[in-house]
Design a protein around this motif. Structure first.
Motif, PDB file in Angstrom:
ATOM      1  N   MET A  52       0.853  -1.181   0.000  1.00  0.00           N
ATOM      2  CA  MET A  52       0.000   0.000   0.000  1.00  0.00           C
ATOM      3  C   MET A  52       0.890   1.231   0.000  1.00  0.00           C
ATOM      4  SD  MET A  52      -2.930   1.120   2.734  1.00  0.00           S
ATOM      5  CE  MET A  52      -4.085  -0.075   2.180  1.00  0.00           C
ATOM      6  N   THR A  53       0.592   2.177  -0.860  1.00  0.00           N
ATOM      7  CA  THR A  53       1.397   3.379  -0.903  1.00  0.00           C
ATOM      8  C   THR A  53       1.000   4.318   0.221  1.00  0.00           C
ATOM      9  OG1 THR A  53      -0.109   4.429  -2.441  1.00  0.00           O
ATOM     10  CG2 THR A  53       1.752   3.227  -3.400  1.00  0.00           C
ATOM     11  N   GLU A  54       1.927   5.221   0.555  1.00  0.00           N
ATOM     12  CA  GLU A  54       1.732   6.097   1.697  1.00  0.00           C
ATOM     13  C   GLU A  54       0.456   6.919   1.611  1.00  0.00           C
ATOM     14  OE1 GLU A  54       3.928  10.003   3.453  1.00  0.00           O
ATOM     15  OE2 GLU A  54       5.180   8.373   2.745  1.00  0.00           O
ATOM     16  N   HIS A  55       0.137   7.482   0.447  1.00  0.00           N
ATOM     17  CA  HIS A  55      -1.029   8.355   0.350  1.00  0.00           C
ATOM     18  C   HIS A  55      -2.336   7.605   0.534  1.00  0.00           C
ATOM     19  CE1 HIS A  55      -0.946   6.974  -3.857  1.00  0.00           C
ATOM     20  NE2 HIS A  55      -2.226   7.233  -3.865  1.00  0.00           N
ATOM     21  N   LEU A  56      -2.348   6.317   0.358  1.00  0.00           N
ATOM     22  CA  LEU A  56      -3.583   5.560   0.523  1.00  0.00           C
ATOM     23  C   LEU A  56      -3.890   5.242   1.979  1.00  0.00           C
ATOM     24  CD1 LEU A  56      -3.428   3.155  -2.542  1.00  0.00           C
ATOM     25  CD2 LEU A  56      -4.723   5.264  -2.286  1.00  0.00           C
ATOM     26  N   THR A  57      -2.998   5.606   2.897  1.00  0.00           N
ATOM     27  CA  THR A  57      -3.260   5.322   4.298  1.00  0.00           C
ATOM     28  C   THR A  57      -4.444   6.110   4.834  1.00  0.00           C
ATOM     29  OG1 THR A  57      -1.673   6.989   5.049  1.00  0.00           O
ATOM     30  CG2 THR A  57      -0.872   4.706   4.814  1.00  0.00           C
ATOM     31  N   ALA A  63     -11.409   3.627   0.075  1.00  0.00           N
ATOM     32  CA  ALA A  63     -12.003   3.196  -1.187  1.00  0.00           C
ATOM     33  C   ALA A  63     -13.215   4.049  -1.540  1.00  0.00           C
ATOM     34  CB  ALA A  63     -12.390   1.720  -1.100  1.00  0.00           C
ATOM     35  N   ALA A  64     -13.902   4.600  -0.543  1.00  0.00           N
ATOM     36  CA  ALA A  64     -15.088   5.424  -0.778  1.00  0.00           C
ATOM     37  C   ALA A  64     -14.752   6.788  -1.370  1.00  0.00           C
ATOM     38  CB  ALA A  64     -15.849   5.621   0.531  1.00  0.00           C
ATOM     39  N   CYS A  65     -13.489   7.154  -1.397  1.00  0.00           N
ATOM     40  CA  CYS A  65     -13.068   8.451  -1.922  1.00  0.00           C
ATOM     41  C   CYS A  65     -13.249   8.462  -3.437  1.00  0.00           C
ATOM     42  CB  CYS A  65     -11.609   8.706  -1.564  1.00  0.00           C
ATOM     43  SG  CYS A  65     -11.011  10.309  -2.141  1.00  0.00           S
ATOM     44  N   THR A  66     -13.870   9.522  -3.953  1.00  0.00           N
ATOM     45  CA  THR A  66     -14.096   9.625  -5.394  1.00  0.00           C
ATOM     46  C   THR A  66     -13.026  10.454  -6.092  1.00  0.00           C
ATOM     47  OG1 THR A  66     -15.540  11.553  -5.143  1.00  0.00           O
ATOM     48  CG2 THR A  66     -16.597   9.362  -5.123  1.00  0.00           C
ATOM     49  N   LEU A  67     -12.044  10.955  -5.357  1.00  0.00           N
ATOM     50  CA  LEU A  67     -10.940  11.676  -5.982  1.00  0.00           C
ATOM     51  C   LEU A  67     -10.139  10.684  -6.810  1.00  0.00           C
ATOM     52  CD1 LEU A  67      -9.487  14.475  -6.022  1.00  0.00           C
ATOM     53  CD2 LEU A  67      -8.000  13.569  -4.229  1.00  0.00           C
ATOM     54  N   PRO A  68      -9.899  10.989  -8.077  1.00  0.00           N
ATOM     55  CA  PRO A  68      -9.133  10.044  -8.895  1.00  0.00           C
ATOM     56  C   PRO A  68      -7.800   9.679  -8.242  1.00  0.00           C
ATOM     57  CG  PRO A  68     -10.057  11.771 -10.264  1.00  0.00           C
ATOM     58  CD  PRO A  68     -10.308  12.172  -8.826  1.00  0.00           C
ATOM     59  N   THR A  69      -7.434   8.425  -8.337  1.00  0.00           N
ATOM     60  CA  THR A  69      -6.225   7.923  -7.695  1.00  0.00           C
ATOM     61  C   THR A  69      -5.006   8.760  -8.052  1.00  0.00           C
ATOM     62  OG1 THR A  69      -7.149   5.701  -7.680  1.00  0.00           O
ATOM     63  CG2 THR A  69      -4.770   5.882  -7.396  1.00  0.00           C
ATOM     64  N   ALA A  70      -4.897   9.180  -9.278  1.00  0.00           N
ATOM     65  CA  ALA A  70      -3.745   9.970  -9.711  1.00  0.00           C
ATOM     66  C   ALA A  70      -3.672  11.319  -8.999  1.00  0.00           C
ATOM     67  CB  ALA A  70      -3.791  10.181 -11.225  1.00  0.00           C
ATOM     68  N   GLU A  71      -4.804  11.840  -8.545  1.00  0.00           N
ATOM     69  CA  GLU A  71      -4.834  13.134  -7.863  1.00  0.00           C
ATOM     70  C   GLU A  71      -4.651  13.020  -6.341  1.00  0.00           C
ATOM     71  OE1 GLU A  71      -8.097  15.662  -9.041  1.00  0.00           O
ATOM     72  OE2 GLU A  71      -8.061  14.829 -11.051  1.00  0.00           O
ATOM     73  N   GLN A  72      -4.772  11.820  -5.795  1.00  0.00           N
ATOM     74  CA  GLN A  72      -4.676  11.667  -4.345  1.00  0.00           C
ATOM     75  C   GLN A  72      -3.342  12.116  -3.768  1.00  0.00           C
ATOM     76  OE1 GLN A  72      -6.073   7.717  -3.344  1.00  0.00           O
ATOM     77  NE2 GLN A  72      -8.115   8.155  -4.133  1.00  0.00           N
ATOM     78  N   PRO A  73      -2.198  11.809  -4.407  1.00  0.00           N
ATOM     79  CA  PRO A  73      -0.934  12.313  -3.845  1.00  0.00           C
ATOM     80  C   PRO A  73      -0.867  13.839  -3.815  1.00  0.00           C
ATOM     81  CG  PRO A  73      -0.506  10.572  -5.437  1.00  0.00           C
ATOM     82  CD  PRO A  73      -1.974  10.919  -5.540  1.00  0.00           C
ATOM     83  N   LEU A  74      -1.490  14.481  -4.789  1.00  0.00           N
ATOM     84  CA  LEU A  74      -1.507  15.943  -4.804  1.00  0.00           C
ATOM     85  C   LEU A  74      -2.318  16.494  -3.636  1.00  0.00           C
ATOM     86  CD1 LEU A  74      -2.048  16.466  -8.644  1.00  0.00           C
ATOM     87  CD2 LEU A  74       0.111  16.550  -7.374  1.00  0.00           C
ATOM     88  N   ARG A  75      -3.428  15.850  -3.338  1.00  0.00           N
ATOM     89  CA  ARG A  75      -4.257  16.282  -2.211  1.00  0.00           C
ATOM     90  C   ARG A  75      -3.522  16.076  -0.890  1.00  0.00           C
ATOM     91  NH1 ARG A  75      -9.750  16.817  -2.146  1.00  0.00           N
ATOM     92  NH2 ARG A  75      -9.302  17.747  -4.167  1.00  0.00           N
ATOM     93  N   VAL A  76      -2.847  14.954  -0.767  1.00  0.00           N
ATOM     94  CA  VAL A  76      -2.049  14.693   0.431  1.00  0.00           C
ATOM     95  C   VAL A  76      -0.994  15.780   0.584  1.00  0.00           C
ATOM     96  CG1 VAL A  76      -0.394  13.114   1.499  1.00  0.00           C
ATOM     97  CG2 VAL A  76      -2.477  12.214   0.471  1.00  0.00           C
ATOM     98  N   ALA A  77      -0.355  16.143  -0.504  1.00  0.00           N
ATOM     99  CA  ALA A  77       0.671  17.191  -0.475  1.00  0.00           C
ATOM    100  C   ALA A  77       0.068  18.533  -0.050  1.00  0.00           C
ATOM    101  CB  ALA A  77       1.347  17.310  -1.836  1.00  0.00           C
ATOM    102  N   GLU A  78      -1.162  18.807  -0.459  1.00  0.00           N
ATOM    103  CA  GLU A  78      -1.816  20.040  -0.035  1.00  0.00           C
ATOM    104  C   GLU A  78      -2.046  20.059   1.475  1.00  0.00           C
ATOM    105  OE1 GLU A  78      -4.878  21.994  -2.716  1.00  0.00           O
ATOM    106  OE2 GLU A  78      -4.967  19.892  -3.390  1.00  0.00           O
ATOM    107  N   PHE A  79      -2.495  18.941   2.021  1.00  0.00           N
ATOM    108  CA  PHE A  79      -2.664  18.870   3.478  1.00  0.00           C
ATOM    109  C   PHE A  79      -1.316  18.983   4.174  1.00  0.00           C
ATOM    110  CE2 PHE A  79      -6.982  17.314   2.748  1.00  0.00           C
ATOM    111  CZ  PHE A  79      -7.659  17.905   3.804  1.00  0.00           C
ATOM    112  N   ASP A  80      -0.304  18.312   3.663  1.00  0.00           N
ATOM    113  CA  ASP A  80       1.032  18.408   4.254  1.00  0.00           C
ATOM    114  C   ASP A  80       1.513  19.854   4.276  1.00  0.00           C
ATOM    115  OD1 ASP A  80       1.107  15.661   4.637  1.00  0.00           O
ATOM    116  OD2 ASP A  80       2.474  15.277   2.957  1.00  0.00           O
TER     117      ASP A  80
END
Length: 106
Positions: A1-6, A10-27
């Protein structure tokens, strides 16, 4: 499992490719504006952030609610140079809040 998926369930509708960007925004939000964090209970996290981060936080949490509607974000108006953000999740999503809390700077 990659770090951003922690904390992206699965219920998240944000495209998988965009999830690391969202994590970076929170960081980045946490790095720039976080002043204090308090885990109230397993389902609730209270953050104190610098007032200048309020608009960024409002935008980010609105976009996060669009893809992960189980989040309950409550922001206060800035006073004395800071504001509060309460993040709540249902009992079924505690692991998601755990993952987000794990990203907070020490």
């Amino acid at each position: 499992m990659t770090e951003h998926l922690t904390w992206a369930p699965a219920a998240c509708t944000l495209p998988t490719a965009e999830q690391p960007l969202r994590v970076a925004e929170f960081d980045q939000l946490f790095a720039d504006h976080l002043r204090n964090a308090n885990r109230v209970d397993p389902q609730t996290l209270d953050l104190t952030l610098a007032a200048e981060g309020r608009d960024t936080t409002a935008d980010l949490t609105a976009r996060e609610t669009e893809c992960c509607s189980f989040f309950a974000f409550t922001l206060t108006e800035p006073t004395d140079g800071h504001f509060h953000l309460r993040i709540g999740v249902p009992a079924t999503q505690v692991a998601v809040l755990d993952g987000l809390a794990d990203r907070l700077p020490a």
